[in-house]
Design a protein around this motif. Sequence first.
Motif, PDB file in Angstrom:
ATOM      1  N   ALA A  35       0.833  -1.206   0.000  1.00  0.00           N
ATOM      2  CA  ALA A  35       0.000   0.000   0.000  1.00  0.00           C
ATOM      3  C   ALA A  35       0.866   1.253   0.000  1.00  0.00           C
ATOM      4  N   GLN A  55      -2.529  -1.167  -3.535  1.00  0.00           N
ATOM      5  CA  GLN A  55      -3.501  -0.301  -2.878  1.00  0.00           C
ATOM      6  C   GLN A  55      -2.973   1.124  -2.763  1.00  0.00           C
ATOM      7  N   TYR A  57      -3.992   4.997  -1.155  1.00  0.00           N
ATOM      8  CA  TYR A  57      -4.854   5.702  -0.204  1.00  0.00           C
ATOM      9  C   TYR A  57      -4.570   7.199  -0.238  1.00  0.00           C
ATOM     10  N   ASN A  66      -5.640  -0.572   7.512  1.00  0.00           N
ATOM     11  CA  ASN A  66      -5.487  -1.827   6.773  1.00  0.00           C
ATOM     12  C   ASN A  66      -4.843  -2.867   7.693  1.00  0.00           C
TER      13      ASN A  66
END
Length: 361
Positions: A35, A55, A57, A66
């Motif tokens: 991420a 991912q 964000y 997470n």
Amino acid sequence: MSNSKIRVGIIGTGGWARYGHIPTLQSLDDFEIVALAGRNIEKVEKYAVQFGIAQAYGSAEELLANPDIDLVVVLAPTPEHGRLAKAVIEAGKDVYSEWPLSTTTAESEAALTLAREKGVKHVVGLQRRFSPSSRYWHDLIKQGVVGKIRAVRMSVGVDAFGEVMPEFAKWALDAANFTELLSIYGGHFHDMLFHGVGFPEKLIAVAENQFPVTTLAETGEKVPYTSPNEVMVIGTLACGGLFTVQLEGGQTHRTGLQIDITGTEGVLRITNARGFENKDDNTIAIMRNGIETFEAMPVPAEYAYLPVSHLDASSQDVAYLYAAYARDKTTGSDEATTFEDALRQHQLIDQITASSARFFR
């Protein structure tokens, strides 16, 4: 995704993340970046696609929520380090914070206290001591190749923090943000040096600002600047030797890194043409056994054991720090630089600043 890998989330998408961390982690078998987070979701998504990160964000809080992340790496601007490091700890995840750990000694001490209370592993990005050359010359000192240390001299010269700076770095011109020659280059190089020769016992220092106005390159805007861009320190080491350190920012002609360690049996010399974004690792030379010229000492191959030779040396240093953290996590060793090392650097910088204020103001 293999459960044996350490799953990493990165907060921050700046140049150091893209140059020093993401390519490094993707070269190491023990890690997987799962991420990426930042304030500009469009940039985050672009870099996530570029580097194949699953991912993306738009906030640190989303990443911290997470559950499939083991280690969070804080690479946001310096003023955000302390707050984000503590948020990571509160989330119960291991934390790697770029140096400086925070903008003040007190906040860094609070982060260390919190990490101890929560029982998470904490790493600070003081990676220069982990380069193959640094680990080699540290071992040479332990082996006594120069005998008893008499004196240590280090000079670091860089073009950063000079009379002209780019617009994107304007925030660093505020002294409260603790992003300056003494904190950045001082912290990194002091850690590398004193890890090898022992920490100072006593010191006296002078820190001066030789360029009180900085011009932003793109706009020509003149910005007052108060942080030091010339620092000199002298003092004593626990081993009984003396040391001198010179840090010089804003160089037109960069002098890079030069270290001489003189002892009763010989002299070690460590050099590099650059202070940062080094393509090549430092070089080591020795003078001993009655020979009055320096002879090169190539770093043995076993010190460069990671598959990162395709990266610049500055990024390789980061790889060896990550590898140390992975070993610590697996074996219970304590190789990686931690928030304790960060606090020690904060305290050293405070001591240097206080000495200069006392004797040269």
